[in-house]
Design an enzyme around this catalytic site. Structure first.
Site, PDB file in Angstrom:
ATOM      1  N   ASP A   5      11.639  -4.823   5.230  1.00  0.00           N
ATOM      2  CA  ASP A   5      10.595  -3.734   4.945  1.00  0.00           C
ATOM      3  C   ASP A   5       9.651  -3.044   5.054  1.00  0.00           C
ATOM      4  O   ASP A   5       8.248  -4.555   5.807  1.00  0.00           O
ATOM      5  CB  ASP A   5      10.754  -4.173   3.295  1.00  0.00           C
ATOM      6  CG  ASP A   5      10.216  -3.342   2.184  1.00  0.00           C
ATOM      7  OD1 ASP A   5      10.583  -1.886   2.415  1.00  0.00           O
ATOM      8  OD2 ASP A   5       8.973  -3.178   2.029  1.00  0.00           O
TER       9      ASP A   5
ATOM     10  N   GLU B 194      12.956  -2.722   9.069  1.00  0.00           N
ATOM     11  CA  GLU B 194      12.803  -0.629   8.484  1.00  0.00           C
ATOM     12  C   GLU B 194      11.163  -0.432   9.758  1.00  0.00           C
ATOM     13  O   GLU B 194      10.412  -0.635   9.175  1.00  0.00           O
ATOM     14  CB  GLU B 194      12.784  -1.222   7.104  1.00  0.00           C
ATOM     15  CG  GLU B 194      12.559   0.619   7.015  1.00  0.00           C
ATOM     16  CD  GLU B 194      11.955   0.809   5.552  1.00  0.00           C
ATOM     17  OE1 GLU B 194      11.176   2.719   4.932  1.00  0.00           O
ATOM     18  OE2 GLU B 194      10.186   0.064   5.361  1.00  0.00           O
TER      19      GLU B 194
HETATM   20  C1  AAO Z   1       4.448   3.354  -5.662  1.00  0.00           C
HETATM   21  C2  AAO Z   1       3.940   4.649  -5.410  1.00  0.00           C
HETATM   22  C3  AAO Z   1       2.878   5.208  -5.197  1.00  0.00           C
HETATM   23  C4  AAO Z   1       1.397   3.893  -5.452  1.00  0.00           C
HETATM   24  C5  AAO Z   1       2.217   2.742  -4.895  1.00  0.00           C
HETATM   25  C6  AAO Z   1       0.534   1.242  -5.301  1.00  0.00           C
HETATM   26  O1  AAO Z   1       5.066   5.901  -5.330  1.00  0.00           O
HETATM   27  O2  AAO Z   1       2.362   6.575  -5.094  1.00  0.00           O
HETATM   28  O3  AAO Z   1       0.695   4.503  -4.454  1.00  0.00           O
HETATM   29  O4  AAO Z   1       2.997   2.735  -5.511  1.00  0.00           O
HETATM   30  O5  AAO Z   1       0.940   1.208  -6.048  1.00  0.00           O
HETATM   31  C7  AAO Z   1       8.881   1.955  -2.500  1.00  0.00           C
HETATM   32  C8  AAO Z   1       9.078   3.078  -2.507  1.00  0.00           C
HETATM   33  C9  AAO Z   1       7.064   3.745  -2.958  1.00  0.00           C
HETATM   34  C10 AAO Z   1       6.483   2.929  -4.036  1.00  0.00           C
HETATM   35  C11 AAO Z   1       6.304   1.264  -3.133  1.00  0.00           C
HETATM   36  C12 AAO Z   1       5.923  -0.058  -3.722  1.00  0.00           C
HETATM   37  O6  AAO Z   1       9.450   4.120  -1.728  1.00  0.00           O
HETATM   38  O7  AAO Z   1       6.793   4.926  -3.708  1.00  0.00           O
HETATM   39  O8  AAO Z   1       4.701   2.848  -4.184  1.00  0.00           O
HETATM   40  O9  AAO Z   1       7.030   0.969  -3.707  1.00  0.00           O
HETATM   41  O10 AAO Z   1       5.958  -0.111  -5.463  1.00  0.00           O
HETATM   42  C13 AAO Z   1       6.684   4.654   4.971  1.00  0.00           C
HETATM   43  C14 AAO Z   1       7.590   2.806   5.660  1.00  0.00           C
HETATM   44  C15 AAO Z   1       8.005   2.337   5.284  1.00  0.00           C
HETATM   45  C16 AAO Z   1       8.154   2.580   3.458  1.00  0.00           C
HETATM   46  C17 AAO Z   1       7.690   4.168   3.191  1.00  0.00           C
HETATM   47  C18 AAO Z   1       8.466   4.330   1.583  1.00  0.00           C
HETATM   48  O11 AAO Z   1       6.525   3.083   6.871  1.00  0.00           O
HETATM   49  O12 AAO Z   1       7.919   0.757   5.761  1.00  0.00           O
HETATM   50  O13 AAO Z   1       6.535   4.810   3.530  1.00  0.00           O
HETATM   51  N1  AAO Z   1       9.935   2.436   2.620  1.00  0.00           N
HETATM   52  C19 AAO Z   1       9.868   1.615   2.704  1.00  0.00           C
HETATM   53  C20 AAO Z   1      10.569   1.030   1.617  1.00  0.00           C
HETATM   54  C21 AAO Z   1      10.180   1.648  -0.144  1.00  0.00           C
HETATM   55  C22 AAO Z   1       9.286   0.959  -0.297  1.00  0.00           C
HETATM   56  C23 AAO Z   1       8.294   0.177   0.754  1.00  0.00           C
HETATM   57  C24 AAO Z   1       8.255   0.442   2.349  1.00  0.00           C
HETATM   58  C25 AAO Z   1       6.715  -0.923   0.604  1.00  0.00           C
HETATM   59  O14 AAO Z   1      11.788   1.702   1.799  1.00  0.00           O
HETATM   60  O15 AAO Z   1      10.935   2.283  -0.902  1.00  0.00           O
HETATM   61  O16 AAO Z   1       8.142   1.965  -0.572  1.00  0.00           O
HETATM   62  O17 AAO Z   1       7.207  -1.674   0.286  1.00  0.00           O
HETATM   63  C26 AAO Z   1       6.939   9.014   7.776  1.00  0.00           C
HETATM   64  C27 AAO Z   1       6.017   7.754   8.568  1.00  0.00           C
HETATM   65  C28 AAO Z   1       6.609   6.733   7.685  1.00  0.00           C
HETATM   66  C29 AAO Z   1       6.557   7.399   6.506  1.00  0.00           C
HETATM   67  C30 AAO Z   1       7.218   7.961   5.569  1.00  0.00           C
HETATM   68  C31 AAO Z   1       6.190   8.020   4.220  1.00  0.00           C
HETATM   69  O18 AAO Z   1       8.486   9.241   7.780  1.00  0.00           O
HETATM   70  O19 AAO Z   1       6.743   8.248   9.870  1.00  0.00           O
HETATM   71  O20 AAO Z   1       6.747   5.405   8.398  1.00  0.00           O
HETATM   72  O21 AAO Z   1       7.560   5.576   5.767  1.00  0.00           O
HETATM   73  O22 AAO Z   1       6.165   8.860   6.471  1.00  0.00           O
HETATM   74  O23 AAO Z   1       5.248   7.946   4.771  1.00  0.00           O
HETATM   75  C32 AAO Z   1      11.051  12.718   7.799  1.00  0.00           C
HETATM   76  C33 AAO Z   1      10.121  12.093   9.179  1.00  0.00           C
HETATM   77  C34 AAO Z   1       9.331  11.226   9.062  1.00  0.00           C
HETATM   78  C35 AAO Z   1       8.715  10.331   7.692  1.00  0.00           C
HETATM   79  C36 AAO Z   1      10.025  11.327   6.729  1.00  0.00           C
HETATM   80  C37 AAO Z   1       9.351  10.681   5.798  1.00  0.00           C
HETATM   81  O24 AAO Z   1      11.852  11.719   8.389  1.00  0.00           O
HETATM   82  O25 AAO Z   1      10.253  12.235  10.806  1.00  0.00           O
HETATM   83  O26 AAO Z   1       8.721  11.261  10.143  1.00  0.00           O
HETATM   84  O27 AAO Z   1      10.143  12.130   7.101  1.00  0.00           O
HETATM   85  O28 AAO Z   1       9.878  10.782   4.541  1.00  0.00           O
END
Ligand code: AAO
Length: 441
Positions: free
Chosen positions: A170, A196
């Site tokens: 992750d 990922e």
């Molecule tokens: C929760 C709350 C937050 C709070 C946090 C701490 O929701 O509000 O701040 O707790 O209290 C999951 C949830 C999160 C959650 C977290 C922890 O999704 O909402 O936060 O558990 O409980 C980046 C990372 C990527 C990550 C993704 C969510 O690079 O690795 O963010 N995915 C994994 C898991 C995911 C998990 C975590 C990681 C954490 O799959 O389920 O989070 O363990 C761009 C960037 C990406 C970035 C995204 C989102 O992507 O390139 O790197 O991902 O933005 O910020 C198009 C664009 C693409 C863009 C994408 C956005 O495709 O081309 O560039 O849209 O979706």
């Protein structure tokens, strides 16, 4: 060091998102083994913050195997049952960070010294920030530290001892590739690693940096399937996009139509079970037929709200498939296409392409299988095409099931010249393969 994504036996796997260990064990026996799924990805099994939202599982507080999925002994029993059914278990390993609490996790133990100090919001054009600052406020581990690497490797080795055969890493983008290599080199057995890394042009950290550690998620696949199947371009052109310049090599790529994040936050671009009609279904059928990458099937629960946690009852304890759990992996065309992918794996290329110049396509897999996909909203396919298959009568496995050598649904006859007549309704599909031959020719 690590075998490629499409090793001999890597056909397709399923993400049983938020399923309990007991339910997964049963599903391996009932469905995954018989249909030829290579593996199942399970939700993060380590102890995490105790909240109802699905994402609480991504906030570890220790590496003990306990939580919503079940106990350690239930986890062990699941792995054993799946192994007997021929299905590997992949763990979603949350190792980049710990929960968004104080930087103190006595159960590991980690203290503030084991974390980076940058707490600002990440700017993705800055490598340092991506790999050293807290991702959405989650305490970022100092993965360059020998102590932290050892603790993470101990956790993964514990899972390997329990029989786990692979890991999704992750948030891999948020760890330096070299840090991952160092952790993986401490593992006691060879396992399947996929990282990922969400690729985005212009960002400082790119997926290609990670292929030396194992496979990597190829998000271009998800976006491409979404783009074409949502009707934004002529489906006939999809073959010129998949695996074109800038894509990861097929052997390095893990692909999916949708994942647990994008089915919630990126539904404009991503197909999900919520798309009306059979769009998700035929997108998934296409993906399982198309020879690129190692496909993962998303298996969801019905939800309205982004944060909504899983149904209170498991699949086998009152929360049945189709009611609370979507269970896409059980849909006939999807589970049977996993079998198709297995039977056609020896000819990992496209042959006998046909299209109507628009949204209807058909292609073969070197004589081992043939699929027709109709993404027109109204027009049916009523067409004779060259399939390249041996003469015979085949069960159309999207619209029928082979039982005791007989087909309980639609059949397709392939003539001595390899030609066959297909009739496929709007937003529909048909598929045949060597394993669905019901009467020889
Ligand atoms: C929760 C709350 C937050 C709070 C946090 C701490 O929701 O509000 O701040 O707790 O209290 C999951 C949830 C999160 C959650 C977290 C922890 O999704 O909402 O936060 O558990 O409980 C980046 C990372 C990527 C990550 C993704 C969510 O690079 O690795 O963010 N995915 C994994 C898991 C995911 C998990 C975590 C990681 C954490 O799959 O389920 O989070 O363990 C761009 C960037 C990406 C970035 C995204 C989102 O992507 O390139 O790197 O991902 O933005 O910020 C198009 C664009 C693409 C863009 C994408 C956005 O495709 O081309 O560039 O849209 O979706």
């Amino acid at each position: 060091l690590f075998s490629s994504a499409r090793g001999e036996s890597r056909i397709a796997f399923v993400h049983l998102f938020e399923w309990s260990w007991n339910d997964i064990g049963k599903e391996c026996e009932r469905q995954l083994g018989p249909k030829g799924f290579t593996a199942v990805q399970v939700s993060p099994p380590q102890q995490s913050v105790d909240r109802s939202e699905w994402w609480s599982r991504y906030q570890p507080i220790s590496y003990a195997i306990e939580g919503r999925g079940g106990s350690r002994s239930e986890f062990r029993a699941m792995v054993r049952r799946c192994a007997s059914a021929g299905v590997d278990v992949y763990v979603d390993a949350v190792i980049n960070h710990m929960a968004a609490l104080n930087r103190d996790f006595p159960l590991v133990p980690y203290t503030s010294n084991d974390f980076h100090t940058c707490r600002s919001t990440i700017n993705y054009s800055n490598r340092f920030e991506v790999q050293n600052c807290d991702l959405v406020g989650l305490n970022d581990l100092k993965t360059e530290s020998e102590y932290v690497r050892r603790k993470i490797a101990d956790y993964m080795n514990d899972l390997i001892d329990l029989g786990v055969k692979g890991f999704r890493l992750d948030a891999a983008k948020h760890m330096a590739s070299g840090d991952i290599r160092a952790i993986v080199s401490k593992l006691k057995r060879r396992v399947f690693i996929f990282q990922e890394v969400i690729g985005a042009g212009g960002e400082a950290v790119q997926p290609s940096e990670y292929v030396s550690n194992g496979a990597v998620t190829e998000f271009k696949f998800e976006r491409t399937v979404g783009h074409f199947f949502k009707g934004r371009a002529k489906l006939k052109d999809i073959r010129h996009v998949i695996n074109s310049r800038g894509w990861m090599r097929s052997d390095d790529a893990v692909v999916f139509v949708s994942n647990h994040d994008d089915q919630r936050q990126n539904t404009q671009a991503t197909l999900t079970y919520k798309d009306i009609g059979n769009l998700y279904y035929i997108g998934e059928i296409f993906s399982l037929a198309y020879p690129y990458g190692y496909p993962k099937v998303m298996s969801s629960y019905f939800f309205e709200d982004h944060d909504q946690g899983p149904p209170r009852h498991g699949v086998h304890s009152g929360g049945a498939c189709g009611r609370e759990w979507v269970c896409e992996h059980r849909w006939r065309g999807i589970s049977n296409m996993v079998e198709f992918r297995g039977k056609t794996s020896g000819k990992f290329f496209v042959s006998h392409w046909w299209d109507n110049g628009n949204h209807q396509i058909g292609f073969g897999r070197g004589g081992l299988g043939y699929v027709m996909i109709n993404r027109e909203d109204f027009a049916t396919i009523d067409k004779v095409v060259d399939t390249g298959m041996r003469q015979g009568t085949y069960c159309d496995i999207v619209n029928g099931e082979v039982k005791d050598g007989l087909c309980d649904g639609a059949t397709i006859s392939v003539g001595a010249d390899g030609k066959a007549h297909f009739k496929v309704g709007a937003i529909g599909a048909a598929a045949i393969h060597v394993g669905s031959l019901v009467r020889g020719g």
